[in-house]
Design an enzyme around this catalytic site. Structure first.
Site, PDB file in Angstrom:
ATOM      1  N   ASN A 135       0.803  -1.231   0.000  1.00 47.48           N
ATOM      2  CA  ASN A 135       0.000   0.000   0.000  1.00 47.48           C
ATOM      3  C   ASN A 135       0.838   1.285   0.000  1.00 47.48           C
ATOM      4  OD1 ASN A 135       0.714  -0.698   2.636  1.00 47.48           O
ATOM      5  ND2 ASN A 135      -1.017   0.386   3.517  1.00 47.48           N
ATOM      6  N   GLU A 181       7.811   1.007  16.553  1.00 49.50           N
ATOM      7  CA  GLU A 181       8.974   1.557  15.867  1.00 49.50           C
ATOM      8  C   GLU A 181       8.820   3.075  15.875  1.00 49.50           C
ATOM      9  OE1 GLU A 181      10.590  -0.509  12.471  1.00 49.50           O
ATOM     10  OE2 GLU A 181       9.426  -2.298  12.888  1.00 49.50           O
ATOM     11  N   CYS A 217      -3.201   1.466   6.501  1.00 51.46           N
ATOM     12  CA  CYS A 217      -3.590   0.720   7.704  1.00 51.46           C
ATOM     13  C   CYS A 217      -4.250   1.621   8.732  1.00 51.46           C
ATOM     14  CB  CYS A 217      -2.359   0.058   8.299  1.00 51.46           C
ATOM     15  SG  CYS A 217      -1.085   1.266   8.681  1.00 51.46           S
ATOM     16  N   GLU A 237       3.854  -4.536  12.375  1.00 54.76           N
ATOM     17  CA  GLU A 237       2.855  -3.475  12.198  1.00 54.76           C
ATOM     18  C   GLU A 237       1.762  -4.071  11.335  1.00 54.76           C
ATOM     19  OE1 GLU A 237       4.824   0.047  10.706  1.00 54.76           O
ATOM     20  OE2 GLU A 237       6.226   0.061  12.373  1.00 54.76           O
TER      21      GLU A 237
HETATM   22  P1  NAD Z   1       0.083  -9.287   3.399  1.00 51.95           P
HETATM   23  O1  NAD Z   1       0.181  -9.690   4.813  1.00 51.95           O
HETATM   24  O2  NAD Z   1      -0.763 -10.093   2.498  1.00 51.95           O
HETATM   25  O3  NAD Z   1       1.509  -9.235   2.714  1.00 51.95           O
HETATM   26  C1  NAD Z   1       2.554  -8.487   3.271  1.00 51.95           C
HETATM   27  C2  NAD Z   1       3.868  -9.111   2.882  1.00 51.95           C
HETATM   28  O4  NAD Z   1       4.002 -10.382   3.506  1.00 51.95           O
HETATM   29  C3  NAD Z   1       4.040  -9.370   1.395  1.00 51.95           C
HETATM   30  O5  NAD Z   1       5.374  -9.044   1.043  1.00 51.95           O
HETATM   31  C4  NAD Z   1       3.780 -10.858   1.278  1.00 51.95           C
HETATM   32  O6  NAD Z   1       4.400 -11.466   0.168  1.00 51.95           O
HETATM   33  C5  NAD Z   1       4.385 -11.375   2.567  1.00 51.95           C
HETATM   34  N1  NAD Z   1       3.856 -12.649   3.049  1.00 51.95           N
HETATM   35  C6  NAD Z   1       2.608 -13.133   2.916  1.00 51.95           C
HETATM   36  N2  NAD Z   1       2.515 -14.334   3.541  1.00 51.95           N
HETATM   37  C7  NAD Z   1       3.728 -14.600   4.089  1.00 51.95           C
HETATM   38  C8  NAD Z   1       4.263 -15.680   4.849  1.00 51.95           C
HETATM   39  N3  NAD Z   1       3.508 -16.718   5.212  1.00 51.95           N
HETATM   40  N4  NAD Z   1       5.555 -15.616   5.237  1.00 51.95           N
HETATM   41  C9  NAD Z   1       6.328 -14.567   4.912  1.00 51.95           C
HETATM   42  N5  NAD Z   1       5.876 -13.525   4.171  1.00 51.95           N
HETATM   43  C10 NAD Z   1       4.591 -13.527   3.776  1.00 51.95           C
HETATM   44  O7  NAD Z   1      -0.397  -7.765   3.425  1.00 51.95           O
HETATM   45  P2  NAD Z   1      -0.761  -6.854   2.179  1.00 51.95           P
HETATM   46  O8  NAD Z   1      -2.023  -7.380   1.587  1.00 51.95           O
HETATM   47  O9  NAD Z   1       0.439  -6.689   1.317  1.00 51.95           O
HETATM   48  O10 NAD Z   1      -1.051  -5.445   2.887  1.00 51.95           O
HETATM   49  C11 NAD Z   1      -2.287  -5.079   3.397  1.00 51.95           C
HETATM   50  C12 NAD Z   1      -2.360  -5.327   4.891  1.00 51.95           C
HETATM   51  O11 NAD Z   1      -1.257  -4.703   5.534  1.00 51.95           O
HETATM   52  C13 NAD Z   1      -3.560  -4.715   5.562  1.00 51.95           C
HETATM   53  O12 NAD Z   1      -4.060  -5.619   6.517  1.00 51.95           O
HETATM   54  C14 NAD Z   1      -3.031  -3.486   6.272  1.00 51.95           C
HETATM   55  O13 NAD Z   1      -3.769  -3.050   7.370  1.00 51.95           O
HETATM   56  C15 NAD Z   1      -1.683  -3.955   6.659  1.00 51.95           C
HETATM   57  N6  NAD Z   1      -0.766  -2.834   6.853  1.00 51.95           N
HETATM   58  C16 NAD Z   1      -0.410  -2.479   8.113  1.00 51.95           C
HETATM   59  C17 NAD Z   1       0.419  -1.396   8.324  1.00 51.95           C
HETATM   60  C18 NAD Z   1       0.821  -0.947   9.691  1.00 51.95           C
HETATM   61  O14 NAD Z   1       1.723  -0.125   9.795  1.00 51.95           O
HETATM   62  N7  NAD Z   1       0.213  -1.440  10.741  1.00 51.95           N
HETATM   63  C19 NAD Z   1       0.916  -0.704   7.249  1.00 51.95           C
HETATM   64  C20 NAD Z   1       0.537  -1.091   5.970  1.00 51.95           C
HETATM   65  C21 NAD Z   1      -0.301  -2.172   5.779  1.00 51.95           C
HETATM   66  C1  6OH Z   2       0.010   1.943   6.955  1.00 53.40           C
HETATM   67  O1  6OH Z   2      -0.511   1.673   5.903  1.00 53.40           O
HETATM   68  C2  6OH Z   2       0.751   3.140   7.204  1.00 53.40           C
HETATM   69  C3  6OH Z   2       1.822   3.102   8.008  1.00 53.40           C
HETATM   70  C4  6OH Z   2       2.566   4.282   8.208  1.00 53.40           C
HETATM   71  C5  6OH Z   2       3.775   4.268   8.802  1.00 53.40           C
HETATM   72  O2  6OH Z   2       4.383   3.176   9.196  1.00 53.40           O
HETATM   73  C6  6OH Z   2       4.495   5.487   9.016  1.00 53.40           C
HETATM   74  O3  6OH Z   2       5.623   5.413   9.502  1.00 53.40           O
HETATM   75  O4  6OH Z   2       3.985   6.583   8.716  1.00 53.40           O
END
Ligand code: NAD
Ligand code: 6OH
Length: 491
Positions: A160, A472, A293, A259
């Protein structure tokens, strides 16, 4: 960067300072029109192993002898090099994600450079605690801690905010003297690979920054987290992926920083600055097509303002300009993929089945051009759902919110906190005493008052519950990416 065919780019792995081809390839799709923009080289278990070994070699080689001042100078160079290649990073990020160019130009690329600067500054000045010790039996000692790298850090990131979130982890990891193997999302591999060129140009020694491409299970992501020679995993992505990674690293007891997802609430009081709040909530719900997120998918509005608020946010949602990510006036781009669009649309259906009133959107926009092949959905607002409804409980990760009224402050706090997640919240009121009082009660890692996603990189960032493990940001990052060795000298 090496190229494959004459039509599409080829995106290689980067291992030990060399752009490296894996045994298989998969397509990189532009979400704005479904076209294939590149072939991505997938790293198999052998290549991931090679990346980890190169990282380890770097730690015992030149990189292990680079002091803090020189590391900080290198990070500053990386930040500058990102800025001098601003247009390249911008084009790559926009093509991979489909996010509007105006957004990537003000958020993603500048934040990547800022991440390197922030941790260069911090590592240059960070001190550690020391104690003069006197024991009950009269011994005297000096205790002080020193900071050492963790070693090889596996970094796994989502699609994202690809460059922003990757550099948010790479910068502090390198500041602390680690070597990293990064596995960017399979949907958005380009900017992590461009960053490899920048690392080379900036004098970062070979093996310090490695990139492996591929998927999660049975691919580069899992090969990396399973690898016995990595020392820690830092991950941003879905909560259930975090759970899978936790299981993978459990037996070797590796430190993790996670995260994860959110189902964030915004609480709007009737005394808020109404126009500012509509603009702020519109960002909080729709920015990056709702794929942040931190986005608010639940909005609670004090009853006297409810009808006016719903009507104004509806007008705002309907006025947002959907279009080509390349068009400077576009405010909303597509979702990341066909699969993700199916997920978001399935929630739009679930909401209707659960009895929601569709205030705005709810479907797929029509353009009458090639964008109809892209993965667009309409910005959508629902009302009328029970708090137990799936669309109020589960993370959708699209341009959508549910708006519900509340009568008392306590009721708003209770509804906002009724979630298994705990990432972010926002409170909108001109009564700052109340703003603080409500913020203090939020079960969230971050609460904004009269703003949203306003970041200071020195502050703790992370979530509670299903939203993550650890924090972090600033010193919290330095502490995660270091081993602290306490030394006690008898005086
Ligand atoms: P995802 O968990 O599907 O994938 C994230 C990464 O993990 C990718 O690089 C993927 O290839 C890898 N991955 C998937 N399964 C794995 C496994 N079993 N072992 C190791 N690596 C693996 O997430 P996404 O769809 O790319 O992103 C969207 C999600 O991320 C949403 O739930 C969003 O809320 C969350 N997000 C959280 C934050 C935060 O800071 N808290 C920030 C951005 C996105
Ligand atoms: C999630 O999609 C956004 C996360 C944002 C950060 O980790 C940041 O440092 O601003």
């Amino acid at each position: 960067m090496p190229r494959g065919s004459s039509h599409v780019k080829f995106i290689p792995n980067y291992i030990g300072g060399e752009f490296t081809k894996g045994s298989r390839e998969f397509p990189d799709v532009n979400p704005a029109d479904g076209s294939v923009i590149a072939q991505i080289s997938e790293a198999d278990a052998d290549l991931v192993d090679r990346a980890v070994q190169c990282a380890r070699k770097a730690l015992i080689g030149e990189w292990g002898r680079v002091g803090v001042r020189a590391r900080a100078a290198m990070l500053r160079k990386v930040g500058e090099a990102i800025e001098s290649r601003f247009d390249c990073f911008l084009a790559a990020e926009v093509a991979d994600t489909g996010k509007p160019v105006s957004l990537a130009a003000k958020l993603d690329v500048p934040r990547a450079a800022a991440n390197f600067r922030a941790f260069a500054d911090l590592i240059s000045t960070a001190g550690l605690e020391s104690f003069q010790t006197e024991t009950p039996d009269g011994k005297r000692a000096l205790n002080y801690a020193i900071r050492k790298p963790l070693g090889v850090v596996g970094i796994i990131t989502p699609w994202n905010l690809p460059l922003l979130l990757l550099t948010w982890k790479v910068a502090p990891a390198l500041a602390c003297g680690n070597a990293v193997v990064v596995k960017p999302s399979e949907e958005t591999p380009a900017t992590a690979t461009l960053l490899a060129e920048v690392m080379q140009e900036s004098g970062v020694p070979d093996g310090v920054y490695n990139v492996v491409h591929g998927f999660g299970p049975g691919s580069a992501g899992e090969f990396l987290t399973q690898h016995p020679d990595i020392n820690a995993v830092t991950f941003t992505g879905e909560s259930q992926t975090g759970a899978a990674i936790l299981k993978t690293v459990a037996d070797s007891v590796k430190p993790v920083s996670f995260e994860l997802g959110g189902k964030n609430a915004a609480i709007v009081f009737a005394d808020c600055d109404f126009e500012d709040t509509i603009a702020g909530i519109s960002d909080a719900v729709f920015l990056n097509t709702g794929q942040v997120c931190l986005c608010a998918e639940r909005v609670y509005v004090e009853r006297p303002s409810f009808d006016r608020f719903v009507d104004s946010l509806k007008r705002k949602a309907e006025s947002l300009r959907l279009g080509s990510p390349q068009d400077p006036v576009t405010e909303i781009g597509p979702l990341i993929s066909k699969t993700h669009r199916e997920k978001v649309l399935s929630y739009y259906r679930v909401a209707r089945d659960e009895g929601a009133t569709v205030v705005a959107g709810g479907g797929i926009p029509g353009f009458g051009n090639s964008l109809d092949k892209g993965y667009y959905v309409e910005p959508t607002i629902f009302t009328g759902l029970a708090e137990s409804a799936r669309c109020v409980k589960e993370e959708i990760f699209g341009p959508v919110c549910h708006i519900a009224p509340f009568d008392t402050e306590d009721e708003a706090v209770q509804m906002a906190n009724d979630t298994k997640y705990g990432l972010a919240a926002s409170v909108w009121t001109s009564n700052l005493k109340r703003g603080h009082r409500v913020a203090e009660q939020m079960n969230a890692g971050i609460t904004w008052v009269n703003c949203w996603f306003l970041r200071d990189l020195r502050t703790p960032f992370g979530g509670m519950g299903l939203s993550g493990i650890g924090r972090e940001g600033g010193m919290h990052s330095l502490n995660f990416y270091s081993e602290l060795n306490n030394i006690c000298i008898r005086l």
